[in-house]
Design an enzyme around this catalytic site. Structure first.
Site, PDB file in Angstrom:
ATOM      1  CG  HIS A  47      15.653  -4.322  16.669  1.00 12.99           C
ATOM      2  ND1 HIS A  47      14.899  -3.414  18.009  1.00 12.99           N
ATOM      3  CD2 HIS A  47      16.471  -3.531  16.840  1.00 12.99           C
ATOM      4  CE1 HIS A  47      15.739  -2.581  18.152  1.00 12.99           C
ATOM      5  NE2 HIS A  47      16.404  -2.644  17.675  1.00 12.99           N
TER       6      HIS A  47
ATOM      7  CG  ASN B  25      15.183   0.803  18.648  1.00 14.42           C
ATOM      8  OD1 ASN B  25      15.547   0.240  19.429  1.00 14.42           O
ATOM      9  ND2 ASN B  25      16.388   0.834  17.508  1.00 14.42           N
TER      10      ASN B  25
ATOM     11  CB  CYS C 256      18.611  -3.198  20.140  1.00 17.51           C
ATOM     12  SG  CYS C 256      18.590  -2.483  20.142  1.00 17.51           S
TER      13      CYS C 256
HETATM   14  N1  ACO Z   1      16.370  16.007  13.323  1.00 18.47           N
HETATM   15  C1  ACO Z   1      17.281  16.898  12.155  1.00 18.47           C
HETATM   16  N2  ACO Z   1      17.641  16.335  12.134  1.00 18.47           N
HETATM   17  C2  ACO Z   1      18.806  15.610  12.267  1.00 18.47           C
HETATM   18  C3  ACO Z   1      18.787  15.292  13.179  1.00 18.47           C
HETATM   19  C4  ACO Z   1      16.986  15.142  13.910  1.00 18.47           C
HETATM   20  N3  ACO Z   1      16.996  14.102  15.062  1.00 18.47           N
HETATM   21  N4  ACO Z   1      19.854  13.881  13.838  1.00 18.47           N
HETATM   22  C5  ACO Z   1      20.994  13.893  12.934  1.00 18.47           C
HETATM   23  N5  ACO Z   1      20.418  15.382  12.085  1.00 18.47           N
HETATM   24  C6  ACO Z   1      20.671  15.560  10.632  1.00 18.47           C
HETATM   25  C7  ACO Z   1      22.743  15.953  10.614  1.00 18.47           C
HETATM   26  O1  ACO Z   1      22.943  16.313  11.809  1.00 18.47           O
HETATM   27  C8  ACO Z   1      23.255  15.138   9.660  1.00 18.47           C
HETATM   28  O2  ACO Z   1      23.534  16.711   9.377  1.00 18.47           O
HETATM   29  P1  ACO Z   1      24.799  17.553   8.455  1.00 18.47           P
HETATM   30  O3  ACO Z   1      24.393  16.455   6.700  1.00 18.47           O
HETATM   31  O4  ACO Z   1      24.217  19.331   8.113  1.00 18.47           O
HETATM   32  O5  ACO Z   1      25.479  17.121   8.851  1.00 18.47           O
HETATM   33  C9  ACO Z   1      21.585  15.177   8.898  1.00 18.47           C
HETATM   34  O6  ACO Z   1      20.453  15.119  10.000  1.00 18.47           O
HETATM   35  C10 ACO Z   1      22.030  13.717   8.185  1.00 18.47           C
HETATM   36  O7  ACO Z   1      22.347  12.939   9.652  1.00 18.47           O
HETATM   37  P2  ACO Z   1      22.791  11.391   8.833  1.00 18.47           P
HETATM   38  O8  ACO Z   1      22.981  11.022  10.016  1.00 18.47           O
HETATM   39  O9  ACO Z   1      23.500  11.199   7.674  1.00 18.47           O
HETATM   40  O10 ACO Z   1      21.771  11.069   8.788  1.00 18.47           O
HETATM   41  P3  ACO Z   1      20.524   9.711   8.376  1.00 18.47           P
HETATM   42  O11 ACO Z   1      19.875   9.248   7.005  1.00 18.47           O
HETATM   43  O12 ACO Z   1      21.702   8.289   8.817  1.00 18.47           O
HETATM   44  O13 ACO Z   1      20.260   8.989   9.523  1.00 18.47           O
HETATM   45  C11 ACO Z   1      19.865   7.677  11.695  1.00 18.47           C
HETATM   46  C12 ACO Z   1      19.999   9.214  11.000  1.00 18.47           C
HETATM   47  C13 ACO Z   1      18.150   7.775  11.835  1.00 18.47           C
HETATM   48  C14 ACO Z   1      19.917   7.703  13.061  1.00 18.47           C
HETATM   49  C15 ACO Z   1      19.981   6.218  11.125  1.00 18.47           C
HETATM   50  O14 ACO Z   1      20.998   6.513  10.538  1.00 18.47           O
HETATM   51  C16 ACO Z   1      19.920   5.443  11.826  1.00 18.47           C
HETATM   52  O15 ACO Z   1      18.277   5.042  11.371  1.00 18.47           O
HETATM   53  N6  ACO Z   1      20.962   4.339  12.232  1.00 18.47           N
HETATM   54  C17 ACO Z   1      20.955   3.318  13.018  1.00 18.47           C
HETATM   55  C18 ACO Z   1      20.319   3.131  14.340  1.00 18.47           C
HETATM   56  C19 ACO Z   1      20.064   1.950  15.060  1.00 18.47           C
HETATM   57  O16 ACO Z   1      19.269   0.829  13.769  1.00 18.47           O
HETATM   58  N7  ACO Z   1      20.407   1.673  15.552  1.00 18.47           N
HETATM   59  C20 ACO Z   1      20.037   0.022  15.854  1.00 18.47           C
HETATM   60  C21 ACO Z   1      20.809  -0.846  17.451  1.00 18.47           C
HETATM   61  S1  ACO Z   1      19.539   0.749  18.063  1.00 18.47           S
HETATM   62  C22 ACO Z   1      20.341  -0.483  19.647  1.00 18.47           C
HETATM   63  O17 ACO Z   1      21.136  -1.344  20.067  1.00 18.47           O
HETATM   64  C23 ACO Z   1      19.899   0.370  21.077  1.00 18.47           C
END
Ligand code: ACO
Length: 325
Positions: free
Chosen positions: A252, A282, A113
């Site tokens: 990004h 993304n 990224c």
């Molecule tokens: N739909 C519904 N529920 C979901 C989904 C989905 N698509 N994905 C996860 N959940 C659930 C999880 O299973 C979890 O359920 P639980 O509480 O029963 O266990 C709940 O939602 C919360 O999950 P978290 O992972 O804690 O959610 P979070 O608020 O952290 O959001 C996310 C997840 C969007 C991935 C976030 O952490 C994020 O954006 N992280 C950074 C990603 C990033 O920046 N990437 C950049 C680099 S990418 C690259 O270099 C290629």
């Protein structure tokens, strides 16, 4: 000393748009969850015949047209991608051939990224040495081809696309005036210890397969806010400006919550942050040049503006560049 100048930009997106509701038919997710946790409403997904190289070529053509230049004016191509058409040769060489460029080197940069920041800094450095005069710097990806479409924690987050800029060397005969256009400062970082938080579980030398993207999202999120605020402070200090001098941040586009949290840490108001994550999701290395092109073409980013690019990705790798338009 001011570095090379951005004299044109372009972007390209696959034709097909996939909404959150369409994904909810495939995995256990919902439009509400995706919008609330990420800000994403839709993404473009490459169809048959659309590849990283075709998207990169279309973005490069648009950037050349915007700069009023021809393929023959380019003597360096640096293409950032983690989803090349082939393991080798470099996708940059396919783009070079498609454009009809014959001059100078063409190579890929792999920093996921933050690839566009790595490519921009590499091209700016090569132009500064006088080994090239005009570079195409491209970020292009087809992440849809390395997603696990059964994994709701990753497949809803990414999209495909490409963005490009034309970078022109500082003119030795007419050195840039203070306050004139050009790259003012750049910083790049990497921390290989964080490999397992964001990686692809395959590759030619390890599994002889392409593999799928794997990510520990919440941990990546925490690192992203810390690393990005820190590199932004470094670049602001290197360029001897203050955060309030910045007209636009082009980040990004990983997650709207990361964009908001990073800008807030620096005291930069939301109105100065270019956001396209809602429409593009993304797009990895493509996301910064894509967002930049959107904001230039809709008239937000203008000549004279101070623009900050920033990104973090797998590796981890991260970086930022401050550019006067
Ligand atoms: N739909 C519904 N529920 C979901 C989904 C989905 N698509 N994905 C996860 N959940 C659930 C999880 O299973 C979890 O359920 P639980 O509480 O029963 O266990 C709940 O939602 C919360 O999950 P978290 O992972 O804690 O959610 P979070 O608020 O952290 O959001 C996310 C997840 C969007 C991935 C976030 O952490 C994020 O954006 N992280 C950074 C990603 C990033 O920046 N990437 C950049 C680099 S990418 C690259 O270099 C290629």
């Amino acid at each position: 000393m001011t570095g090379s100048r951005i004299v044109g930009s372009g972007s390209a997106l696959p034709q097909r748009i996939v909404t959150n509701n369409e994904l909810a038919e495939r995995v256990d997710t919902s439009d509400e969850w995706i919008i609330e946790r990420t800000g994403i409403r839709q993404r473009h997904i490459a169809g048959a015949g659309e590849t990283t190289a075709t998207l990169a070529t279309a973005a490069a053509r648009a950037a050349l047209a915007d700069a009023g230049l021809k393929a023959g004016d380019i003597d360096l191509i640096v293409l950032a991608t983690a989803t090349p058409d082939n393991t080798f040769p470099a996708t940059a060489t396919k783009v070079q051939h498609a454009l009809g460029c014959k001059n100078g080197p063409a190579f890929d940069v792999g920093a996921v990224c933050s690839g566009f920041l790595y490519a921009l800094t590499t091209a700016d450095s090569l132009l500064a040495t006088g080994s090239a005069n005009r570079a195409l710097v491209i970020g292009a990806e087809t992440f849809s081809r390395i997603l696990d479409w059964e994994d709701r924690t990753t497949c809803v987050l990414f999209g495909d696309g490409a963005g490009a800029v034309v970078l022109e060397a500082p003119d030795a005969a007419n050195p840039a005036k203070a306050g004139g256009p050009g790259v003012l400062a750049s910083r790049l970082h990497a921390d290989g210890a964080q490999h397992d938080l964001l990686y692809v579980d395959g590759g030619p030398s390890s599994t002889q397969t392409v593999g799928h993207l794997r990510m520990k999202g919440p941990e990546v999120f925490r690192h992203a806010v810390v690393n990005l605020s820190s590199v932004l402070k470094e670049v602001i200090e290197d360029a001897d400006v203050s955060a309030s001098d910045i007209d636009w941040i082009v980040p990004h586009q990983a997650n709207k919550r990361i964009l908001d949290a990073t800008a807030r840490k620096l005291g930069i108001p939301d109105e100065k942050v270019v956001v396209t994550v809602d429409k593009h999701a993304n797009t990895s290395a493509a996301s910064v040049p894509l967002a930049f092109d959107v904001a230039r073409k809709d008239g937000r980013i203008k000549a004279g503006d101070l623009v900050m690019f920033e990104a973090m990705g797998g590796g981890f790798t991260w970086g930022a560049s401050l550019v006067r338009m």
